[in-house]
Design a protein around this motif. Structure first.
Motif, PDB file in Angstrom:
ATOM      1  N   CYS A 279       0.822  -1.204  -0.143  1.00  0.00           N
ATOM      2  CA  CYS A 279      -0.063  -0.052   0.147  1.00  0.00           C
ATOM      3  C   CYS A 279       0.856   1.159  -0.124  1.00  0.00           C
ATOM      4  CB  CYS A 279      -0.946   0.020   1.191  1.00  0.00           C
ATOM      5  SG  CYS A 279      -1.974   1.456   1.258  1.00  0.00           S
ATOM      6  N   THR A 280       1.951   1.291   0.731  1.00  0.00           N
ATOM      7  CA  THR A 280       2.859   2.504   0.849  1.00  0.00           C
ATOM      8  C   THR A 280       3.537   2.752  -0.614  1.00  0.00           C
ATOM      9  OG1 THR A 280       3.195   1.810   3.194  1.00  0.00           O
ATOM     10  CG2 THR A 280       4.654   3.375   2.022  1.00  0.00           C
ATOM     11  N   TYR A 281       3.993   1.684  -1.309  1.00  0.00           N
ATOM     12  CA  TYR A 281       4.658   1.800  -2.556  1.00  0.00           C
ATOM     13  C   TYR A 281       3.396   2.318  -3.462  1.00  0.00           C
ATOM     14  CZ  TYR A 281       6.766   0.216  -6.933  1.00  0.00           C
ATOM     15  OH  TYR A 281       7.403   0.305  -8.192  1.00  0.00           O
ATOM     16  N   GLU A 282       2.173   1.570  -3.351  1.00  0.00           N
ATOM     17  CA  GLU A 282       1.299   2.294  -4.174  1.00  0.00           C
ATOM     18  C   GLU A 282       0.868   3.790  -3.845  1.00  0.00           C
ATOM     19  OE1 GLU A 282      -1.165  -1.936  -4.637  1.00  0.00           O
ATOM     20  OE2 GLU A 282      -1.896  -0.388  -3.167  1.00  0.00           O
ATOM     21  N   CYS A 283       0.869   4.073  -2.802  1.00  0.00           N
ATOM     22  CA  CYS A 283       0.673   5.598  -2.336  1.00  0.00           C
ATOM     23  C   CYS A 283       1.653   6.434  -3.072  1.00  0.00           C
ATOM     24  CB  CYS A 283       0.665   5.754  -0.987  1.00  0.00           C
ATOM     25  SG  CYS A 283      -0.518   5.064   0.161  1.00  0.00           S
ATOM     26  N   LEU A 284       2.930   6.158  -3.001  1.00  0.00           N
ATOM     27  CA  LEU A 284       3.911   6.840  -3.904  1.00  0.00           C
ATOM     28  C   LEU A 284       3.546   6.817  -5.358  1.00  0.00           C
ATOM     29  CD1 LEU A 284       6.466   8.371  -3.974  1.00  0.00           C
ATOM     30  CD2 LEU A 284       7.906   6.423  -3.896  1.00  0.00           C
ATOM     31  N   LYS A 286       0.917   6.404  -7.068  1.00  0.00           N
ATOM     32  CA  LYS A 286      -0.393   7.330  -7.360  1.00  0.00           C
ATOM     33  C   LYS A 286       0.166   8.658  -7.128  1.00  0.00           C
ATOM     34  CE  LYS A 286      -3.712   3.655  -6.076  1.00  0.00           C
ATOM     35  NZ  LYS A 286      -4.565   3.803  -7.361  1.00  0.00           N
ATOM     36  N   ALA A 287       0.779   9.059  -6.270  1.00  0.00           N
ATOM     37  CA  ALA A 287       1.191  10.556  -5.903  1.00  0.00           C
ATOM     38  C   ALA A 287       1.738  10.995  -7.087  1.00  0.00           C
ATOM     39  CB  ALA A 287       1.810  10.815  -4.766  1.00  0.00           C
ATOM     40  N   GLY A 301      -0.590  15.059  -1.244  1.00  0.00           N
ATOM     41  CA  GLY A 301      -1.204  14.729   0.124  1.00  0.00           C
ATOM     42  C   GLY A 301      -2.789  13.919   0.025  1.00  0.00           C
ATOM     43  N   GLU A 302      -3.557  14.813  -0.775  1.00  0.00           N
ATOM     44  CA  GLU A 302      -5.019  14.044  -0.750  1.00  0.00           C
ATOM     45  C   GLU A 302      -4.874  12.833  -1.550  1.00  0.00           C
ATOM     46  OE1 GLU A 302      -7.467  15.859   0.372  1.00  0.00           O
ATOM     47  OE2 GLU A 302      -6.489  17.571   0.949  1.00  0.00           O
ATOM     48  N   VAL A 303      -4.043  12.694  -2.686  1.00  0.00           N
ATOM     49  CA  VAL A 303      -4.037  11.397  -3.197  1.00  0.00           C
ATOM     50  C   VAL A 303      -3.440  10.284  -2.281  1.00  0.00           C
ATOM     51  CG1 VAL A 303      -2.818  10.239  -4.967  1.00  0.00           C
ATOM     52  CG2 VAL A 303      -3.711  12.328  -5.617  1.00  0.00           C
ATOM     53  N   HIS A 307      -5.735   6.794  -0.630  1.00  0.00           N
ATOM     54  CA  HIS A 307      -5.350   5.522  -0.857  1.00  0.00           C
ATOM     55  C   HIS A 307      -5.240   4.785   0.622  1.00  0.00           C
ATOM     56  CE1 HIS A 307      -4.376   2.044  -3.102  1.00  0.00           C
ATOM     57  NE2 HIS A 307      -3.316   1.844  -2.510  1.00  0.00           N
ATOM     58  N   ALA A 308      -4.370   5.431   1.404  1.00  0.00           N
ATOM     59  CA  ALA A 308      -3.845   5.029   2.728  1.00  0.00           C
ATOM     60  C   ALA A 308      -5.347   4.618   3.675  1.00  0.00           C
ATOM     61  CB  ALA A 308      -2.984   5.528   3.370  1.00  0.00           C
ATOM     62  N   ILE A 309      -6.187   5.509   3.650  1.00  0.00           N
ATOM     63  CA  ILE A 309      -7.392   5.287   4.113  1.00  0.00           C
ATOM     64  C   ILE A 309      -8.332   4.219   3.783  1.00  0.00           C
ATOM     65  CG2 ILE A 309      -9.489   6.708   5.095  1.00  0.00           C
ATOM     66  CD1 ILE A 309      -7.131   7.645   6.367  1.00  0.00           C
ATOM     67  N   MET A 310      -8.479   4.290   2.503  1.00  0.00           N
ATOM     68  CA  MET A 310      -9.193   3.197   1.829  1.00  0.00           C
ATOM     69  C   MET A 310      -8.579   1.481   2.334  1.00  0.00           C
ATOM     70  SD  MET A 310      -9.871   4.419  -1.877  1.00  0.00           S
ATOM     71  CE  MET A 310     -10.511   2.805  -2.507  1.00  0.00           C
ATOM     72  N   SER A 311      -7.439   1.716   2.672  1.00  0.00           N
ATOM     73  CA  SER A 311      -6.649   0.487   3.436  1.00  0.00           C
ATOM     74  C   SER A 311      -6.627   0.085   4.642  1.00  0.00           C
ATOM     75  CB  SER A 311      -5.096   0.202   2.529  1.00  0.00           C
ATOM     76  OG  SER A 311      -5.151   0.276   1.272  1.00  0.00           O
ATOM     77  N   GLY A 312      -7.277   1.228   5.316  1.00  0.00           N
ATOM     78  CA  GLY A 312      -7.280   0.990   6.801  1.00  0.00           C
ATOM     79  C   GLY A 312      -6.082   1.565   7.425  1.00  0.00           C
TER      80      GLY A 312
END
Length: 415
Positions: A279-284, A286-287, A301-303, A307-312
């Motif tokens: 998820c962390t990899y995907e956050c970067l 997507k940003a 930050g919004e992006v 994604h992080a919140i959607m993964s809990g």
């Protein structure tokens, strides 16, 4: 040259291990390890002293010669026993300004503890270093106008950034290849140090500040803590099966910086940790996908947060991405959380990092007594990824992008 050397009359019988020509000084690392003189000399000494040959001679031998250093270290030191303390190993305090033989008292948030760290590594005098390298404190940076104005890099600066960031990537890849259970983070630090010295450059670890972040989940010794967020210090602790470890490398070359980090699996990691890292990899990722001229910095930050919140998961708010170039940290600030107040829009020629830190629990952090290591307030796991980016006329160039030669560390990329 660091480590010194003897006069030619004493060493004329030694030959370069690469080209066979007479060599008059030893490899500085061999001298530091007090290895026998026979067979330890390098033609490298002429690169900076007599200027007779190029750096290719030393670099061509490095892949085989560096194993000599590792074998010598493994045969003479037990990094996790009392012998290490007799060799100068101490716990770090006050950002390295103090050392102690005793484990510092602290209300630890999880089961992970600091281990003793080794002495600072030596940087040869011929290598240029930034003004923060000796004590970790920048001198020019805080008062620079570039703290308030986002610099548009010149074509010459951009080319230097490309070269420096590629080297940073190659150095990080070298570190990634040695990640496995049983290896200490100090040993990883040594690999990075020696790789950068081979390039003739300096990096954040030159003063033992290479950021190696360990998250341990061993129920037997560490319990499921995984709490270090960023700025961990390499020490004598051995990586254990089930850990996740983040390695953050910054190099300084030709007057500019390159910065990146990745989080790796150590052995067999549980599914929750795998999901956190992915998820962390995907956050970067997507940003990075939204970076182009005209986009507001605060949108990053919004992006990431979405994604992080959607993964809990939660996003650390205490640390952010940053502008980078001749200065290590400058404008713009790049918060990774939502509803941030970052100012400005992206323009072609800007360079900055995005480096989200994602936690399995709360986003809040605490600082260890060493003054560097940030950990999660609840002792739960954390992961991070970072790239240095260039805004182009049409989008973005990832200056620290993975190379075809980069090790395959992430299953989701293979898929």
């Amino acid at each position: 040259m660091a480590g010194g050397g003897s006069d030619a009359a004493e060493t004329t019988s030694l030959s370069c291990v690469q080209c066979g020509k007479p060599a008059h000084l030893q490899c500085p690392k061999c001298m530091e390890l007090k290895l026998p003189r026979e067979g330890a000399a390098f033609w490298l000494v002429y690169i900076y002293i007599y200027n007779f040959v190029t750096q290719d001679c030393f670099k061509g031998s490095w892949s085989s010669h560096k194993s000599v250093h590792l074998k010598a270290k493994l045969s003479t030191s037990g990094a996790q026993n009392s012998d290490s303390l007799n060799e100068g190993w101490r716990y770090c305090l006050r950002k390295g300004k103090a050392r102690t033989l005793k484990l510092p008292h602290f209300d630890w948030t999880g089961a992970l503890r600091p281990y003793p760290i080794s002495n600072n590594r030596t940087v040869p005098n011929h290598i240029d270093i930034p003004d923060w390298a000796l004590d970790g404190t920048p001198k020019i940076e805080p008062n620079s106008d570039l703290q308030h104005v986002v610099e548009i890099k010149t074509p010459e600066q951009i080319e230097k950034m490309r070269e420096t960031c590629r080297i940073a990537r190659e150095v990080l890849d070298a570190a990634a290849r040695v990640v496995r259970p049983g290896v200490t983070t100090d040993e990883i630090d040594r690999v990075v140090h020696e790789a950068t010295i081979a390039y003739g450059i300096s990096y954040l670890g030159d003063t033992h500040l290479l950021s190696i972040i360990i998250s341990s989940q061993s129920l037997a010794a560490r319990r499921s803590v995984n709490e270090v967020i960023c700025h961990g210090i390499p020490d004598a602790r051995k990586l254990e099966d089930g850990d996740i470890v983040n390695i953050d490398v910054t190099v300084y070359y030709k007057g500019v910086h390159g910065d990146l980090n990745e989080t790796y699996f150590v052995g067999n990691v549980d599914e929750a940790s795998r999901q956190l890292v992915q998820c962390t990899y995907e956050c970067l990722d997507k940003a990075i996908s939204i970076v182009k001229p005209g986009v507001r910095f605060r949108e990053i930050g919004e992006v990431i947060n979405r994604h992080a919140i959607m993964s809990g998961l939660s996003v650390v708010k205490s640390y952010c991405g940053h502008g980078i170039g001749e200065l290590f940290h400058c404008a713009p600030n790049i918060p990774h959380y939502s509803r941030n107040k970052a100012v400005g829009v992206m323009k072609a020629g800007q360079t900055f990092t995005i480096e989200p830190m994602i936690n399995a629990g709360v986003w809040h952090d605490r600082m260890w007594p060493d003054g560097w290591t940030a950990v999660t307030a609840d002792g739960k796991r954390s992961a991070q990824f970072e790239h240095t980016l260039l805004v182009t006329d049409t989008g973005v160039e990832v200056l620290t992008a993975r190379l075809p030669s980069s090790p395959e560390m992430f299953p989701w990329l293979d898929a």
